[in-house]
Scaffold this active site. Structure first.
Site, short mmCIF file in Angstrom:
data_model
loop_
_atom_site.label_atom_id
_atom_site.label_comp_id
_atom_site.label_asym_id
_atom_site.label_seq_id
_atom_site.Cartn_x
_atom_site.Cartn_y
_atom_site.Cartn_z
N PHE A 147 0.84 -1.20 0.00
CA PHE A 147 0.00 0.00 0.00
C PHE A 147 0.88 1.24 0.00
O PHE A 147 1.81 1.36 0.80
CB PHE A 147 -0.91 -0.01 1.23
N CYS A 148 0.61 2.17 -0.92
CA CYS A 148 1.30 3.44 -1.02
C CYS A 148 2.81 3.18 -1.22
O CYS A 148 3.19 2.37 -2.04
CB CYS A 148 1.00 4.31 0.20
N ILE A 149 3.66 3.83 -0.45
CA ILE A 149 5.09 3.61 -0.64
C ILE A 149 5.50 2.19 -0.20
O ILE A 149 6.53 1.67 -0.61
CB ILE A 149 5.95 4.69 0.04
#
Length: 188
Positions: free
Chosen positions: A116-118
């Protein structure tokens, strides 16, 4: 919001920790579970419980209610003591270590991953690393709101120029990390 009271309500426990992570394993909610567990690699900018808010809107709770064995990384809040840690350290001490712990704990050779995300960016790095090592531990990989191709960063590019990058690097060089307040300014 307090974890365990208002958010992060899915039952689980820390099964491993090192300098950068705590690895949480969630209790099964079904009598039978899928053979391959799931490792969730969240962003180290946000807390892991962004994916475990409350029972009615928790991805973690949904997965365990469907028979998945779920592990999630909880990243430590960095301070100056971690200033020398690099992206390679985050990779080695984060998802790569978590995969080894999960394989030993569950006695499996394959693990599904979700970034998720970075955390998804780090997951992509992990996949490339494992591919180079000819390691097929990851059975499947899922990415949520994760940037992998940085050649076109999108709308945020209007805020990214050499002067801004240099300013952030100078701040991080002095303190050893980027404070949450400065990070929030980026998202605002």
């Amino acid at each position: 919001y307090l974890p365990g009271r208002d958010v992060a309500l899915t039952r689980g426990k820390v099964v491993f920790k090192n300098q950068l992570i705590e690895l949480i394993q969630y209790a099964p909610q079904t009598t039978e579970v899928w053979q391959e567990p799931v490792l969730i690699v969240p962003s180290w900018i946000m807390k892991y419980y962004i994916l475990d808010l409350s029972p009615h809107n928790s991805m973690v709770n949904y997965l365990v209610s469907q028979g998945q064995t779920v592990f999630i990384i909880s990243w430590v809040n960095p301070d100056a003591s971690l200033a020398q840690k690099s992206m390679s350290d985050y990779l080695a001490e984060g998802p790569l270590t978590a995969l080894d712990v999960i394989k030993a704990q569950c006695k499996v050779n394959k693990v599904n991953t979700l970034g998720f995300c970075i955390g998804g960016t780090l997951e992509a790095c992990m996949l490339a690393y494992l591919q180079a090592k000819k390691d097929d531990t990851v059975a499947s990989a899922t990415f949520l709101a994760a940037m992998i191709d940085f050649s076109d960063p999108g709308d945020i590019s209007v805020f990214i120029d050499e002067a801004q990058i240099q300013k952030l690097e100078d701040i991080m060089q002095k303190k050893g990390y980027l404070e949450g307040e400065r990070m929030a300014q980026t998202f605002n």
